[in-house]
Design a protein around this motif. Structure first.
Motif, PDB file in Angstrom:
ATOM      1  N   LYS A  21      31.368  17.598  10.735  1.00  0.00           N
ATOM      2  CA  LYS A  21      31.593  16.501  10.908  1.00  0.00           C
ATOM      3  C   LYS A  21      30.319  16.056   9.147  1.00  0.00           C
ATOM      4  N   PHE A  22      28.925  16.824   9.727  1.00  0.00           N
ATOM      5  CA  PHE A  22      27.676  16.599   8.883  1.00  0.00           C
ATOM      6  C   PHE A  22      27.312  17.775   7.726  1.00  0.00           C
ATOM      7  N   ASP A  23      28.080  18.742   8.830  1.00  0.00           N
ATOM      8  CA  ASP A  23      28.146  19.917   7.801  1.00  0.00           C
ATOM      9  C   ASP A  23      26.409  20.411   8.044  1.00  0.00           C
ATOM     10  N   ILE A  24      26.153  20.974   9.330  1.00  0.00           N
ATOM     11  CA  ILE A  24      24.664  21.403   9.948  1.00  0.00           C
ATOM     12  C   ILE A  24      25.336  22.213   9.932  1.00  0.00           C
ATOM     13  N   GLY A  38      14.377  23.099   7.979  1.00  0.00           N
ATOM     14  CA  GLY A  38      14.444  21.544   7.749  1.00  0.00           C
ATOM     15  C   GLY A  38      15.337  20.755   7.900  1.00  0.00           C
ATOM     16  N   GLY A  39      16.218  20.932   6.763  1.00  0.00           N
ATOM     17  CA  GLY A  39      17.967  19.962   5.342  1.00  0.00           C
ATOM     18  C   GLY A  39      18.148  19.720   6.982  1.00  0.00           C
ATOM     19  N   ASN A  40      18.045  20.788   7.992  1.00  0.00           N
ATOM     20  CA  ASN A  40      19.550  21.273   9.056  1.00  0.00           C
ATOM     21  C   ASN A  40      18.640  20.140   9.545  1.00  0.00           C
ATOM     22  N   GLN A  41      17.930  20.391   9.988  1.00  0.00           N
ATOM     23  CA  GLN A  41      17.414  19.258  11.539  1.00  0.00           C
ATOM     24  C   GLN A  41      17.548  18.401  10.818  1.00  0.00           C
ATOM     25  N   GLN A  42      16.636  17.594   9.735  1.00  0.00           N
ATOM     26  CA  GLN A  42      17.283  16.759   9.116  1.00  0.00           C
ATOM     27  C   GLN A  42      18.499  16.068   9.485  1.00  0.00           C
ATOM     28  N   LYS A  43      19.569  16.707   9.182  1.00  0.00           N
ATOM     29  CA  LYS A  43      20.941  16.193   9.247  1.00  0.00           C
ATOM     30  C   LYS A  43      21.524  16.091  10.870  1.00  0.00           C
ATOM     31  N   VAL A  44      20.790  17.614  11.425  1.00  0.00           N
ATOM     32  CA  VAL A  44      20.517  16.799  13.463  1.00  0.00           C
ATOM     33  C   VAL A  44      20.676  14.545  13.401  1.00  0.00           C
ATOM     34  N   ILE A  82      22.415  15.480   0.079  1.00  0.00           N
ATOM     35  CA  ILE A  82      21.450  14.097  -0.765  1.00  0.00           C
ATOM     36  C   ILE A  82      23.125  13.433  -0.769  1.00  0.00           C
ATOM     37  N   GLU A  83      23.368  14.229  -1.664  1.00  0.00           N
ATOM     38  CA  GLU A  83      24.525  13.349  -1.975  1.00  0.00           C
ATOM     39  C   GLU A  83      25.923  13.252  -0.750  1.00  0.00           C
ATOM     40  N   PHE A  84      25.413  13.606   0.262  1.00  0.00           N
ATOM     41  CA  PHE A  84      26.054  13.338   1.746  1.00  0.00           C
ATOM     42  C   PHE A  84      25.203  12.463   1.758  1.00  0.00           C
TER      43      PHE A  84
END
Length: 518
Positions: A396-399, A414-420, A447-449
C-alpha cells in the motif's frame, strides 16, 4: 536560478563505466554510467532506493563493483577500501554524519590522520591547517567546540572539512540538505560554489529538484538501478527531471477539498519548558488543532518546536501549562499514555525515535501493538499475522524493495525507512497525527504520496499538526498556519489568507524571523 559554472569540459576527473552491483540476487546498480568533469557540480538524481548511494559507495571504496570499471583522471583504478579512494582524492560526506559527539571539531577532523611532534599530537599544526581550510572556503568554525554543542549545519561543515583535510579533490555529498534549515541550505550552496571555484568537483546525491536547478551543471538520472540519461541542467524544467526520475508525470499541487474544521482535538495552553541547559525554550505557548484540519507550525529550527513535540508525545516534561486531547488531560504523561489518549506521531529523527533499526521491518510496523491481538495471543507473537500486516503495508505504501519484511529496518534506504514509519503511524489511526518534517529525505514521487495520505487523514476528520521547515510544504498543505518564534506563537495565518494567497513565503519568513504583523 542557475549557478556560475566552473566546469572544465575537457578535463574528465571520474568515469564510471557499466557499473553493476549485486547483493545476492538483488541488482542495486544495473550497468550505470557516470562522467564527472573538473570544477563541476554533478547531481545524481533518483527515487529512494534507486541505487544512488550504492553507486557512490562503489566510487568511495566501501563496495567493490560486481562488474564495470572506474577511471580517475584517465587511469583505471580498483579500490579495496575507502582509504584507497581517499588516497586518490575522493571523499564522501554521508547523509547521517560520522562524528563523535563528545569530541571537539578539531579531534573529529584529524581522527586517524593526527600530525605528531615526537610522541604527542601536534594540535597547533592541525588547528592552523583547519583554520586555513575554513577561511579559504568561507566555513567559519570553532575548532575547540564540541560536536554535541553545535548545529546540524555546523556539523556538516566539519564533515566537509574532514574530507578536505584528507586532500579530497572530488567531494561526494549524500543528501546534504536533508536535515538543514533553509538558511543553512543557502550557506551550503555558497560553500559548494567556493569549492568548485577552486577546481574541486562535487557529486551531489539528491532528489530535491530545486537544489539541482540552483546548484548543478549536469545531472545523471537513475531509476530502479538503471541508467536513464545525463542532461545539462540549464534549460531543463523541474517537471521534466521529476518525470525522468519516477517514470511518470508528477503532480506538485496538493488537491484538497473545502471543509469546515470540527471540534477541538488538541488544546495547548500557556506551556512553559526549559532545555537541557535550564534555558526557557517555550514561554507561554498556546495552540489548538481541530478535527478535519491540518495546522502547519512554521518556524526556524531551534525556536521550541522540537521541545513542543517531545512534550506532546511524552518524551520530555514541561514546567507548567495545560495539554488536552479531546478534553482529556495529557500534561506530562508517558509516551504510552499520550498514544493511548489519541496521539500518533511521525518523529523528526527516524533513527532515534522512529525505528528500532536492528528490528525487522515487520516488527517495526507493530511497535505499539506487539502485545495485542491479532499480533499476539496469550503472550506469544503471531508471526503469520505480523508478516501479513507488513506485506499489505509495504504494498500500500510502496516500500521498496518488496519481500524485505523480515530484514532489519537498517537495510532500507532512508526514504523507505520513512515510509515504514508513515505506514505504521497512519494505520494507527489516532485522533491527532503529529507529522514532523514527514517528507525529509523523500523523492518527489514519495512526497506526493505522503501529502496525499496527510490530506486523507484530514478528510477523514482527523486532526493533523504539521511541523516542517519546508515552507512550500506548510503553504500547500495547511488549512491554518501558526508561526513559532522564541518559544511562543507570534502569528497565525488563516485559511482564507492561504487560499486567497494574501500571505506568501516571504511574509511567512518575516514572521518566522520574529517580525510582527502591522
Amino acid at each position: 536560478m542557475g549557478r556560475v559554472s566552473h566546469m572544465d569540459k575537457s578535463a574528465v576527473v571520474i568515469e564510471m563505466k557499466d557499473i553493476v552491483k549485486k547483493f545476492g540476487d538483488f541488482t542495486a546498480n544495473d550497468h550505470i554510467q557516470l562522467v564527472v568533469h573538473k570544477g563541476e557540480v554533478h547531481a545524481v538524481l533518483g527515487e529512494n532506493g534507486a541505487g544512488k548511494s550504492t553507486l557512490m559507495n562503489v566510487l568511495c571504496g566501501l563496495y567493490k563493483p560486481t562488474q564495470g570499471q572506474i577511471f580517475i583522471n584517465g587511469k583505471q583504478v580498483s579500490f579495496n577500501s575507502p582509504k584507497d579512494a581517499i588516497d586518490i582524492g575522493i571523499g564522501m560526506v554521508h547523509q547521517h554524519f560520522m562524528l563523535i559527539q563528545p569530541f571537539t571539531v578539531l579531534d573529529n577532523i584529524i581522527l586517524g590522520m593526527e600530525p605528531v611532534k615526537g610522541l604527542v599530537v601536534d594540535r597547533d599544526t592541525a588547528r592552523k591547517r583547519i583554520l586555513e581550510l575554513s577561511e579559504r572556503y568561507h566555513m567559519s568554525i570553532d575548532p575547540e567546540a564540541k560536536i554535541e554543542d553545535i548545529s546540524v549545519g555546523m556539523q556538516q561543515r566539519v564533515e566537509i572539512l574532514k574530507v578536505l583535510y584528507r586532500g579530497a579533490d572530488v567531494l561526494i555529498l549524500d543528501e546534504p540538505t536533508a536535515s538543514l534549515t533553509p538558511q543553512e541550505i543557502e550557506g551550503l550552496l555558497t560553500i559548494i560554489e567556493n569549492l568548485t571555484a577552486d577546481g574541486k568537483s562535487i557529486i551531489l546525491i539528491t532528489h530535491k529538484l530545486k537544489e539541482i536547478t540552483a546548484s548543478s551543471d549536469r545531472c545523471t538520472i537513475i531509476r530502479q538501478g538503471k541508467y536513464i540519461d545525463t542532461v545539462d541542467v540549464e534549460g531543463i524544467s523541474e517537471n521534466d527531471l521529476a518525470a525522468m526520475m519516477v517514470g511518470r508525470d508528477v503532480n506538485f499541487k496538493v488537491e484538497k477539498k473545502e471543509q469546515e474544521p470540527g471540534e477541538i482535538v488538541l488544546e495547548v495552553k500557556n506551556i512553559r519548558a526549559k532545555d537541557y541547559r535550564g534555558v526557557e525554550v517555550l514561554n507561554g505557548l498556546d495552540l489548538d488543532v481541530r478535527k478535519g484540519e491540518i495546522v502547519g507550525l512554521a518556524g526556524v529550527d531551534g525556536n521550541g518546536q522540537t521541545e513542543l513535540v517531545e512534550i506532546l508525545t511524552g518524551l520530555r516534561k514541561a514546567e507548567s501549562g495545560e495539554i488536552r486531547v479531546m478534553g482529556r488531560d495529557v500534561f506530562n504523561r508517558t509516551p504510552k499514555e499520550t498514544f493511548d489518549a489519541g496521539i500518533s506521531s511521525i518523529p523528526a529523527d527516524r533513527h532515534k525515535h522512529g525505528l528500532v533499526l536492528e528490528f525487522s521491518n515487520e516488527d517495526n510496523m507493530i511497535l505499539q501493538h506487539f502485545n495485542e491481538e491479532p499480533y499476539a495471543h496469550k503472550g506469544f507473537l503471531n508471526r503469520k499475522a505480523i508478516r501479513q500486516n507488513a506485506t499489505a503495508l509495504m504494498e500500500k505504501f510502496d516500500i521498496r524493495p518488496r519481500g524485505t519484511e523480515g530484514r532489519p529496518a537498517a537495510t532500507l534506504s532512508g526514504g523507505n525507512q520513512q515510509k515504514v514509519i508513515i505506514a505504521r503511524e497512519i494505520t494507527n489511526d489516532k485522533e491527532l497525527l503529529i507529522a514532523v518534517n514527514p517528507t525529509r529525505g523523500l523523492d518527489v514521487g514519495a512526497i506526493e504520496f505522503v501529502h496525499k495520505y496527510l490530506v486523507e487523514q484530514r478528510n477523514r476528520n482527523r486532526a493533523v499538526l504539521l511541523v516542517s521547515f519546508e515552507l512550500d510544504e506548510i503553504m500547500s498543505l495547511s488549512d491554518r498556519i501558526m508561526v513559532i518564534s522564541e518559544g511562543k506563537i507570534t502569528g497565525t495565518v488563516s485559511r482564507e489568507e492561504i487560499v486567497s494567497k494574501k500571505t506568501d513565503e516571504k511574509e511567512l519568513g518575516f514572521l518566522m524571523a520574529g517580525g510582527k504583523r502591522t
